[in-house]
Design a protein around this motif. Structure first.
Motif, PDB file in Angstrom:
ATOM      1  N   ILE A 177       0.861  -1.179   0.000  1.00  0.00           N
ATOM      2  CA  ILE A 177       0.000   0.000   0.000  1.00  0.00           C
ATOM      3  C   ILE A 177       0.898   1.229   0.000  1.00  0.00           C
ATOM      4  CG2 ILE A 177      -1.865   1.221   1.172  1.00  0.00           C
ATOM      5  CD1 ILE A 177      -2.695  -1.568   0.309  1.00  0.00           C
ATOM      6  N   GLU A 178       0.704   2.099  -0.991  1.00  0.00           N
ATOM      7  CA  GLU A 178       1.575   3.261  -1.146  1.00  0.00           C
ATOM      8  C   GLU A 178       0.764   4.556  -1.087  1.00  0.00           C
ATOM      9  OE1 GLU A 178       3.774   2.649  -4.747  1.00  0.00           O
ATOM     10  OE2 GLU A 178       4.866   0.921  -3.966  1.00  0.00           O
ATOM     11  N   PRO A 179       0.457   5.023   0.121  1.00  0.00           N
ATOM     12  CA  PRO A 179      -0.291   6.274   0.256  1.00  0.00           C
ATOM     13  C   PRO A 179       0.599   7.494   0.061  1.00  0.00           C
ATOM     14  CG  PRO A 179       0.163   5.349   2.415  1.00  0.00           C
ATOM     15  CD  PRO A 179       0.691   4.361   1.405  1.00  0.00           C
ATOM     16  N   PHE A 180      -0.021   8.571  -0.355  1.00  0.00           N
ATOM     17  CA  PHE A 180       0.682   9.829  -0.578  1.00  0.00           C
ATOM     18  C   PHE A 180       0.113  10.849   0.395  1.00  0.00           C
ATOM     19  CE2 PHE A 180       2.252  13.620  -2.271  1.00  0.00           C
ATOM     20  CZ  PHE A 180       3.062  13.437  -3.372  1.00  0.00           C
ATOM     21  N   GLN A 189      -0.502  21.264   6.354  1.00  0.00           N
ATOM     22  CA  GLN A 189      -1.607  21.094   5.418  1.00  0.00           C
ATOM     23  C   GLN A 189      -2.500  19.892   5.746  1.00  0.00           C
ATOM     24  OE1 GLN A 189       1.009  20.778   2.009  1.00  0.00           O
ATOM     25  NE2 GLN A 189       0.297  22.735   1.230  1.00  0.00           N
ATOM     26  N   PRO A 190      -3.070  19.830   6.931  1.00  0.00           N
ATOM     27  CA  PRO A 190      -3.869  18.648   7.279  1.00  0.00           C
ATOM     28  C   PRO A 190      -5.075  18.443   6.378  1.00  0.00           C
ATOM     29  CG  PRO A 190      -4.214  20.414   8.860  1.00  0.00           C
ATOM     30  CD  PRO A 190      -3.053  20.823   8.006  1.00  0.00           C
ATOM     31  N   ASP A 191      -5.618  19.534   5.802  1.00  0.00           N
ATOM     32  CA  ASP A 191      -6.793  19.414   4.944  1.00  0.00           C
ATOM     33  C   ASP A 191      -6.466  18.849   3.566  1.00  0.00           C
ATOM     34  OD1 ASP A 191      -8.314  20.486   6.965  1.00  0.00           O
ATOM     35  OD2 ASP A 191      -8.162  22.543   6.217  1.00  0.00           O
ATOM     36  N   TYR A 192      -5.179  18.679   3.278  1.00  0.00           N
ATOM     37  CA  TYR A 192      -4.766  18.156   1.984  1.00  0.00           C
ATOM     38  C   TYR A 192      -4.254  16.718   2.106  1.00  0.00           C
ATOM     39  CZ  TYR A 192      -5.085  22.754  -0.267  1.00  0.00           C
ATOM     40  OH  TYR A 192      -5.548  23.939  -0.796  1.00  0.00           O
ATOM     41  N   LEU A 193      -4.462  16.119   3.265  1.00  0.00           N
ATOM     42  CA  LEU A 193      -3.928  14.783   3.516  1.00  0.00           C
ATOM     43  C   LEU A 193      -5.053  13.767   3.684  1.00  0.00           C
ATOM     44  CD1 LEU A 193      -1.145  15.701   6.106  1.00  0.00           C
ATOM     45  CD2 LEU A 193      -0.896  15.394   3.641  1.00  0.00           C
ATOM     46  N   LEU A 194      -4.737  12.518   3.442  1.00  0.00           N
ATOM     47  CA  LEU A 194      -5.697  11.443   3.635  1.00  0.00           C
ATOM     48  C   LEU A 194      -5.951  11.195   5.116  1.00  0.00           C
ATOM     49  CD1 LEU A 194      -4.300   8.806   1.118  1.00  0.00           C
ATOM     50  CD2 LEU A 194      -6.529   9.915   0.937  1.00  0.00           C
ATOM     51  N   ASN A 195      -7.185  10.888   5.455  1.00  0.00           N
ATOM     52  CA  ASN A 195      -7.495  10.410   6.798  1.00  0.00           C
ATOM     53  C   ASN A 195      -7.020   8.957   6.902  1.00  0.00           C
ATOM     54  OD1 ASN A 195      -9.242   8.976   8.855  1.00  0.00           O
ATOM     55  ND2 ASN A 195      -9.925  11.077   9.164  1.00  0.00           N
ATOM     56  N   PRO A 196      -6.397   8.568   8.019  1.00  0.00           N
ATOM     57  CA  PRO A 196      -5.915   7.190   8.155  1.00  0.00           C
ATOM     58  C   PRO A 196      -6.987   6.127   7.892  1.00  0.00           C
ATOM     59  CG  PRO A 196      -5.016   8.531   9.908  1.00  0.00           C
ATOM     60  CD  PRO A 196      -6.011   9.395   9.179  1.00  0.00           C
ATOM     61  N   MET A 197      -8.253   6.447   8.190  1.00  0.00           N
ATOM     62  CA  MET A 197      -9.309   5.459   7.980  1.00  0.00           C
ATOM     63  C   MET A 197      -9.455   5.082   6.504  1.00  0.00           C
ATOM     64  SD  MET A 197     -10.473   4.236  10.711  1.00  0.00           S
ATOM     65  CE  MET A 197     -11.756   3.279   9.900  1.00  0.00           C
ATOM     66  N   GLU A 198      -9.051   5.987   5.618  1.00  0.00           N
ATOM     67  CA  GLU A 198      -9.091   5.640   4.194  1.00  0.00           C
ATOM     68  C   GLU A 198      -8.120   4.502   3.888  1.00  0.00           C
ATOM     69  OE1 GLU A 198     -11.320   6.752   2.201  1.00  0.00           O
ATOM     70  OE2 GLU A 198     -12.117   8.193   3.649  1.00  0.00           O
ATOM     71  N   ILE A 199      -6.977   4.518   4.564  1.00  0.00           N
ATOM     72  CA  ILE A 199      -6.008   3.416   4.394  1.00  0.00           C
ATOM     73  C   ILE A 199      -6.593   2.133   4.971  1.00  0.00           C
ATOM     74  CG2 ILE A 199      -3.615   2.694   4.722  1.00  0.00           C
ATOM     75  CD1 ILE A 199      -3.969   5.398   3.284  1.00  0.00           C
ATOM     76  N   GLY A 200      -7.231   2.266   6.132  1.00  0.00           N
ATOM     77  CA  GLY A 200      -7.850   1.097   6.751  1.00  0.00           C
ATOM     78  C   GLY A 200      -8.873   0.443   5.831  1.00  0.00           C
ATOM     79  N   GLU A 201      -9.681   1.263   5.180  1.00  0.00           N
ATOM     80  CA  GLU A 201     -10.705   0.721   4.283  1.00  0.00           C
ATOM     81  C   GLU A 201     -10.090   0.080   3.050  1.00  0.00           C
ATOM     82  OE1 GLU A 201     -14.127   0.458   4.813  1.00  0.00           O
ATOM     83  OE2 GLU A 201     -13.325   0.877   6.815  1.00  0.00           O
ATOM     84  N   VAL A 218      -1.314  -0.681  -4.309  1.00  0.00           N
ATOM     85  CA  VAL A 218      -2.374   0.322  -4.292  1.00  0.00           C
ATOM     86  C   VAL A 218      -1.740   1.672  -3.969  1.00  0.00           C
ATOM     87  CG1 VAL A 218      -4.524   1.108  -3.255  1.00  0.00           C
ATOM     88  CG2 VAL A 218      -4.088  -1.347  -3.505  1.00  0.00           C
ATOM     89  N   GLU A 219      -1.862   2.627  -4.883  1.00  0.00           N
ATOM     90  CA  GLU A 219      -1.414   3.997  -4.644  1.00  0.00           C
ATOM     91  C   GLU A 219      -2.656   4.860  -4.426  1.00  0.00           C
ATOM     92  OE1 GLU A 219       1.087   5.647  -7.597  1.00  0.00           O
ATOM     93  OE2 GLU A 219       2.420   3.914  -7.720  1.00  0.00           O
ATOM     94  N   LEU A 220      -2.603   5.753  -3.448  1.00  0.00           N
ATOM     95  CA  LEU A 220      -3.736   6.636  -3.221  1.00  0.00           C
ATOM     96  C   LEU A 220      -3.285   7.925  -2.557  1.00  0.00           C
ATOM     97  CD1 LEU A 220      -5.768   5.451  -0.112  1.00  0.00           C
ATOM     98  CD2 LEU A 220      -3.679   4.301  -0.838  1.00  0.00           C
ATOM     99  N   SER A 221      -4.066   8.985  -2.796  1.00  0.00           N
ATOM    100  CA  SER A 221      -3.743  10.275  -2.204  1.00  0.00           C
ATOM    101  C   SER A 221      -5.008  11.106  -2.092  1.00  0.00           C
ATOM    102  CB  SER A 221      -2.716  11.027  -3.059  1.00  0.00           C
ATOM    103  OG  SER A 221      -3.309  11.443  -4.286  1.00  0.00           O
ATOM    104  N   HIS A 222      -4.921  12.194  -1.348  1.00  0.00           N
ATOM    105  CA  HIS A 222      -5.985  13.184  -1.313  1.00  0.00           C
ATOM    106  C   HIS A 222      -5.974  13.907  -2.664  1.00  0.00           C
ATOM    107  CE1 HIS A 222      -8.379  16.653  -0.190  1.00  0.00           C
ATOM    108  NE2 HIS A 222      -8.637  16.123   0.982  1.00  0.00           N
ATOM    109  N   ILE A 223      -7.145  14.236  -3.160  1.00  0.00           N
ATOM    110  CA  ILE A 223      -7.224  14.871  -4.474  1.00  0.00           C
ATOM    111  C   ILE A 223      -6.536  16.233  -4.508  1.00  0.00           C
ATOM    112  CG2 ILE A 223      -9.445  16.038  -4.085  1.00  0.00           C
ATOM    113  CD1 ILE A 223     -10.195  15.159  -6.966  1.00  0.00           C
TER     114      ILE A 223
END
Length: 235
Positions: A177-180, A189-201, A218-223
């Motif tokens: 899992i490769e989160p950004f 910039q907390p409003d530009y980051l993923l919530n950890p629960m998104e990784i959990g899901e 799986v790569e994912l990031s906040h839009i």
């Protein structure tokens, strides 16, 4: 068969989010963290049938080996191993103390390899076993001030890729899992980051696929994720 999952770094951040997401799926949850107080608090918020708490300093090889030996004695099999524990220290390489370099190498890489190696026999006895390694988009996005961090995460993704080739034939699936950018540390910039629960899901989705489905990465990031060349918080 009682299904069992082991999660490192489970007391906060991504690890705790993964535990919360996976709790309905497992009868046994083995939670690993460095600090007893935060681990106890985390465990109280989970409603799994059985929680096993282990306080382990994953930077210490002797502690990791002792812990793995205990797990091998206590459990007959392991269905999912989530190598999550890690540390981010952003700093130019020439300004980074050797102690910080060693810390990241030990926690972000060495502990994952040792623990996976020592628990493979249990995983081979599990039901449709899986290994989920929490890596980072730092693997492909080379940020200023993240030389060591990127190196450790790149190693974890490479480890996952090779292990997949070696173990798929034995029915064990491996996903990186490769989160950004995840909101686990104080940042500007907390409003530009993923919530950890998104990784959990995402982890929950991965482990619930049918046994014949191998999700490699799986790569994912906040839009709105910032993708500049030098973060403001790096010295």
């Amino acid at each position: 068969m009682k299904k069992t999952v082991l999660i490192t770094g489970a007391s906060r951040g991504i690890g705790f989010a993964i535990a919360k997401s996976l709790q309905p799926e497992f009868e046994n949850m083995i939670l690993v963290a460095k600090h007893k107080d935060t681990l106890d608090k985390a465990a109280l918020q989970l409603k799994s049938t059985k929680i096993y708490k282990y306080v382990v300093d994953l930077e210490d090889e002797k502690e990791v080996l002792k812990f793995a030996k205990e797990i091998n004695k206590k459990f007959k099999s392991l269905d999912v191993l989530v190598n999550n524990a890690g540390v981010y220290i952003g700093k130019r390489f020439d300004k980074q103390p050797l102690s910080e370099i060693i810390k990241m190498l030990n926690l972000n890489l060495r502990a994952h390899l040792i623990l996976t190696h020592e628990l493979l026999n249990l995983l081979k006895k599990g039901e449709n076993s899986q290994i989920v390694n929490i890596s980072s988009c730092a693997v492909s996005v080379n940020f200023y001030g993240e030389a060591v961090y990127s190196a450790t995460k790149s190693a974890i993704s490479s480890f996952s890729n090779v292990l997949r080739k070696e173990l798929n034939s034995e029915g064990i699936r491996i996903t990186a899992i490769e989160p950004f950018g995840v909101d686990t540390y104080p940042t500007p910039q907390p409003d530009y980051l993923l919530n950890p629960m998104e990784i959990g899901e995402v982890v929950k989705y991965v482990i619930k696929r049918p046994p014949f489905v191998q999700i490699d990465v799986v790569e994912l990031s906040h839009i709105k994720q910032w993708r500049g060349t030098k973060p403001d918080w790096i010295e």
